[in-house]
Write an enzyme that holds these catalytic residues in place. Structure first.
Site, mmCIF file in Angstrom:
data_model
loop_
_atom_site.group_PDB
_atom_site.id
_atom_site.type_symbol
_atom_site.label_atom_id
_atom_site.label_comp_id
_atom_site.label_asym_id
_atom_site.label_seq_id
_atom_site.Cartn_x
_atom_site.Cartn_y
_atom_site.Cartn_z
ATOM 1 N N LYS A 52 0.837 -1.211 0.000
ATOM 2 C CA LYS A 52 0.000 0.000 0.000
ATOM 3 C C LYS A 52 0.868 1.256 0.000
ATOM 4 O O LYS A 52 0.585 2.223 -0.698
ATOM 5 C CB LYS A 52 -0.954 -0.022 1.209
ATOM 6 C CG LYS A 52 -2.060 -1.067 1.056
ATOM 7 C CD LYS A 52 -2.837 -1.335 2.330
ATOM 8 C CE LYS A 52 -3.746 -2.549 2.113
ATOM 9 N NZ LYS A 52 -4.482 -2.967 3.297
ATOM 10 N N GLN A 96 -4.640 -2.073 9.715
ATOM 11 C CA GLN A 96 -4.559 -3.367 9.044
ATOM 12 C C GLN A 96 -5.129 -4.476 9.939
ATOM 13 O O GLN A 96 -4.757 -4.602 11.101
ATOM 14 C CB GLN A 96 -3.085 -3.664 8.690
ATOM 15 C CG GLN A 96 -2.886 -4.881 7.832
ATOM 16 C CD GLN A 96 -3.429 -4.730 6.412
ATOM 17 O OE1 GLN A 96 -3.297 -3.668 5.798
ATOM 18 N NE2 GLN A 96 -4.036 -5.780 5.895
ATOM 19 N N ASP A 119 -11.152 2.425 3.951
ATOM 20 C CA ASP A 119 -11.552 1.024 3.737
ATOM 21 C C ASP A 119 -13.073 0.919 3.632
ATOM 22 O O ASP A 119 -13.602 -0.069 3.108
ATOM 23 C CB ASP A 119 -11.081 0.155 4.921
ATOM 24 C CG ASP A 119 -9.744 -0.547 4.649
ATOM 25 O OD1 ASP A 119 -9.335 -0.611 3.471
ATOM 26 O OD2 ASP A 119 -9.136 -1.032 5.617
#
Ligand code: NDP
Length: 297
Positions: A52, A96, A119
């Site tokens: 990322k 994460q 997200d």
């Protein structure tokens, strides 16, 4: 002739288009910033956050990474979250998953500023998605929608069977495709580990999306002739190829491709789209927060 859906190619086009929007934002003094937070040292998670960060660098997004000790109390993670919520240079961030066992991931999600939740997992953003007013569509289902658009896969009126009901793939995918909206309007069936006669549900579908994490669960015998097959699964299996492993999906590719009209490979199908859509959401977040309108691909 079966079409092999080129996720790398579509993702690359999206990244190029985002690059132009990022330039526009940067010229207005609003370069997008994305932070990744990793608690602990899970190797797979480390790989994901590294990818990322690399993606950010490639397109001109300011990437920031925050490590939190895996044994630290939840409060330390919450502090990092509060700092990111308050940081004007960070337009979007993610924590994460998986987090260590002593951390309640739902509580983590609730603490993220929904305007920075790239997200799309904060309850407010989930609610908006279900209501047909999405702010950030979760990256994997959004990427799959983009693949449908790129390959003219008609979802309107189509029977779509989704294998898997996770919060990050199956559920948001179903919610997106059942909307009364362009690129949606499908009749959706969602299957899971308690589904009886999975093969009957997949065989009756025009489009089959598999996201269950069970290596090669779906084979040709479970598909109708001409189905469109989207394989979300990524599992590492041992292989004698120098690397010691290879990535395989939830679909038995070689048999399924004989029956499908179009199919995503693993790797090179859904994975690159998920990564591209995180960049998309970051650019969108920056554009909204900074009030600088930009074109989104
Ligand atoms: P989860 O483990 O969170 O969910 C798996 C889902 O599949 C659950 O709903 C489970 O049912 C269902 N399931 C498990 N076994 C079966 C079975 N035998 N038959 C039918 N349904 C079954 O997984 P994720 O959604 O997070 O991920 C799924 C896969 O996709 C993984 O391989 C993951 O690595 C990959 N992935 C890939 C991404 C990409 O960008 N390509 C992004 C995200 C994930 P139940 O709810 O009953 O337990």
């Amino acid at each position: 002739m079966t079409t092999i859906i080129d996720g790398d190619g579509v993702a690359s086009e999206i990244r190029d288009a985002l690059g132009e929007s990022i330039e526009t934002l940067a010229e207005a003094g609003a370069r997008p910033g994305l932070a990744t937070v990793l608690m602990g040292d899970d190797p797979a998670s480390q790989t994901y956050v590294n990818m990322k960060q690399r993606d950010c660098e490639e397109v001109g997004i300011e990437g920031v990474h925050v490590d939190v000790d895996g044994d630290a109390p939840a409060e330390e993670l919450y502090e990092a979250i509060e700092e990111l919520n308050a940081d004007p240079a960070i337009h979007g961030y993610l924590v994460q998953d998986p987090v260590p066992e002593h951390i309640d991931y739902r509580e983590v999600l609730r603490r993220i500023d929904p305007a920075k939740d790239v997200d799309g997992f904060h309850p407010e953003n989930v609610g908006r998605l279900v209501a047909g007013d999405a702010r950030f569509k979760p990256c994997t289902p959004h990427g799959i929608q983009k693949l449908f658009e790129a390959y003219d896969v008609e979802t309107e009126g189509a029977d779509v069977t989704i294998v898997g009901r996770s919060d990050i793939v199956g559920k948001p995918m179903a919610n997106l495709l059942m909307q009364k909206a362009e690129g949606a309007n499908a009749t959706v069936t969602v299957c899971h580990s308690r589904t009886t006669d999975l093969a009957e549900k997949t065989r009756s579908a025009d489009v089959v999306i598999v996201a269950c994490g069970v290596t090669e669960l779906v084979d040709a015998s479970m598909l109708s002739e001409g189905a469109v097959v989207i394989d979300v699964g990524i599992s590492r299996v041992e292989a004698d190829n120098g690397k010691g492993y290879e990535l395989v999906g939830d679909v038995e590719f070689e048999s399924a491709r004989e029956k499908a009209s179009a199919i995503t490979p693993v790797p090179g199908g859904v994975g690159p789209m998920t990564r591209a859509m995180l960049l998309y959401n970051t650019v969108k977040a920056a554009s909204i927060t900074e009030d600088v309108p930009v074109e989104l691909p």
